[in-house]
Design a protein around this motif. Structure first.
Motif, PDB file in Angstrom:
ATOM      1  N   CYS A  90       0.824  -1.203   0.000  1.00  0.00           N
ATOM      2  CA  CYS A  90       0.000   0.000   0.000  1.00  0.00           C
ATOM      3  C   CYS A  90       0.867   1.267   0.000  1.00  0.00           C
ATOM      4  CB  CYS A  90      -0.940  -0.023   1.196  1.00  0.00           C
ATOM      5  SG  CYS A  90      -2.499   0.782   0.854  1.00  0.00           S
ATOM      6  N   CYS A  91       1.987   1.243   0.703  1.00  0.00           N
ATOM      7  CA  CYS A  91       2.914   2.388   0.678  1.00  0.00           C
ATOM      8  C   CYS A  91       3.471   2.590  -0.729  1.00  0.00           C
ATOM      9  CB  CYS A  91       4.060   2.180   1.665  1.00  0.00           C
ATOM     10  SG  CYS A  91       3.638   2.471   3.379  1.00  0.00           S
ATOM     11  N   ALA A  92       3.779   1.491  -1.429  1.00  0.00           N
ATOM     12  CA  ALA A  92       4.274   1.599  -2.800  1.00  0.00           C
ATOM     13  C   ALA A  92       3.188   2.182  -3.708  1.00  0.00           C
ATOM     14  CB  ALA A  92       4.722   0.231  -3.307  1.00  0.00           C
ATOM     15  N   ALA A  93       1.955   1.719  -3.533  1.00  0.00           N
ATOM     16  CA  ALA A  93       0.840   2.255  -4.318  1.00  0.00           C
ATOM     17  C   ALA A  93       0.604   3.726  -3.982  1.00  0.00           C
ATOM     18  CB  ALA A  93      -0.423   1.442  -4.060  1.00  0.00           C
ATOM     19  N   GLU A  94       0.733   4.065  -2.703  1.00  0.00           N
ATOM     20  CA  GLU A  94       0.577   5.460  -2.281  1.00  0.00           C
ATOM     21  C   GLU A  94       1.637   6.344  -2.935  1.00  0.00           C
ATOM     22  OE1 GLU A  94       1.221   8.219   1.684  1.00  0.00           O
ATOM     23  OE2 GLU A  94       1.475   6.059   1.825  1.00  0.00           O
ATOM     24  N   LEU A  95       2.884   5.896  -2.930  1.00  0.00           N
ATOM     25  CA  LEU A  95       3.953   6.672  -3.557  1.00  0.00           C
ATOM     26  C   LEU A  95       3.679   6.850  -5.046  1.00  0.00           C
ATOM     27  CD1 LEU A  95       6.637   8.161  -3.366  1.00  0.00           C
ATOM     28  CD2 LEU A  95       7.785   5.955  -3.699  1.00  0.00           C
ATOM     29  N   ALA A  96       3.252   5.783  -5.716  1.00  0.00           N
ATOM     30  CA  ALA A  96       2.905   5.890  -7.141  1.00  0.00           C
ATOM     31  C   ALA A  96       1.782   6.901  -7.332  1.00  0.00           C
ATOM     32  CB  ALA A  96       2.501   4.518  -7.686  1.00  0.00           C
ATOM     33  N   GLY A  97       0.770   6.861  -6.472  1.00  0.00           N
ATOM     34  CA  GLY A  97      -0.336   7.809  -6.555  1.00  0.00           C
ATOM     35  C   GLY A  97       0.115   9.244  -6.376  1.00  0.00           C
ATOM     36  N   VAL A  98       0.958   9.465  -5.383  1.00  0.00           N
ATOM     37  CA  VAL A  98       1.467  10.820  -5.133  1.00  0.00           C
ATOM     38  C   VAL A  98       2.258  11.322  -6.338  1.00  0.00           C
ATOM     39  CG1 VAL A  98       3.043  12.205  -3.725  1.00  0.00           C
ATOM     40  CG2 VAL A  98       1.547  10.550  -2.625  1.00  0.00           C
ATOM     41  N   LEU A  99       3.101  10.473  -6.912  1.00  0.00           N
ATOM     42  CA  LEU A  99       3.914  10.887  -8.057  1.00  0.00           C
ATOM     43  C   LEU A  99       3.055  11.116  -9.302  1.00  0.00           C
ATOM     44  CD1 LEU A  99       7.012   8.558  -7.534  1.00  0.00           C
ATOM     45  CD2 LEU A  99       6.794  10.997  -6.975  1.00  0.00           C
ATOM     46  N   ILE A 100       2.076  10.243  -9.529  1.00  0.00           N
ATOM     47  CA  ILE A 100       1.206  10.394 -10.707  1.00  0.00           C
ATOM     48  C   ILE A 100       0.319  11.629 -10.568  1.00  0.00           C
ATOM     49  CG2 ILE A 100      -0.760   9.368 -11.921  1.00  0.00           C
ATOM     50  CD1 ILE A 100       0.607   6.601 -11.303  1.00  0.00           C
ATOM     51  N   VAL A 101      -0.366  11.749  -9.428  1.00  0.00           N
ATOM     52  CA  VAL A 101      -1.261  12.889  -9.228  1.00  0.00           C
ATOM     53  C   VAL A 101      -0.468  14.185  -9.150  1.00  0.00           C
ATOM     54  CG1 VAL A 101      -2.943  13.946  -7.649  1.00  0.00           C
ATOM     55  CG2 VAL A 101      -3.088  11.509  -8.176  1.00  0.00           C
TER      56      VAL A 101
END
Length: 153
Positions: A90-101
């Motif tokens: 979930c932290c990896a997905a969160e980081l991806a989300g932060v970078l994409i958004v």
């Protein structure tokens, strides 16, 4: 006279103790994820209930961030190997989300008439949204050494 007692473990007890994720720096992570959960849930709930038509994409993404923060908080508190792996993913997905958004808000600002939690990499939250998952992944990837089980008297 001496008594011979045999201990009976509770039905749900495992033979090995859960790895503790809420110790040392993990306690700070739980606190920060808890604060981010409350902040993003409050913000997104208010915005969705009062002005959703103004920026539906931004407010929906803030709600997604709130769910991610709440889930990571829960898994860190729960502890155990399975929860650790779930929190790490979930932290990896969160980081991806932060970078994409974050990148998306810079490239197409017209799609975001209002900020999300992850706008410009969390600048409105002092960049905590981009630093928190990195710190979380470092904490969750460290080797786990479970203490030996205590003998039952």
């Amino acid at each position: 006279m001496t008594e011979n007692r045999t201990a009976i473990a509770p039905a749900g007890a495992s033979k090995t103790p859960r790895s503790q994720l809420v110790q040392g720096p993990g306690l700070l992570l739980v606190w920060l994820y808890g604060v981010m959960s409350v902040g993003s849930v409050s913000r997104s709930a208010y915005q969705i209930l009062t002005e959703f038509d103004r920026a539906p994409l931004a407010y929906s993404l803030s709600a997604v961030a709130a769910v991610v923060y709440a889930f990571i908080t829960y898994t860190l508190v729960r502890g155990g190997e399975r929860a650790r792996r779930a929190a790490l993913a979930c932290c990896a997905a969160e980081l991806a989300g932060v970078l994409i958004v974050g990148t998306w808000t810079l490239l197409e600002p017209s799609l975001f008439p209002d900020d999300t939690v992850w706008t410009t990499y969390g600048m409105g939250y002092v960049f905590i949204p981009v630093l928190l998952p990195v710190t979380g992944m470092l904490w969750l990837r460290r080797p786990r050494i479970s203490p030996p089980p205590r003998p039952v008297p």
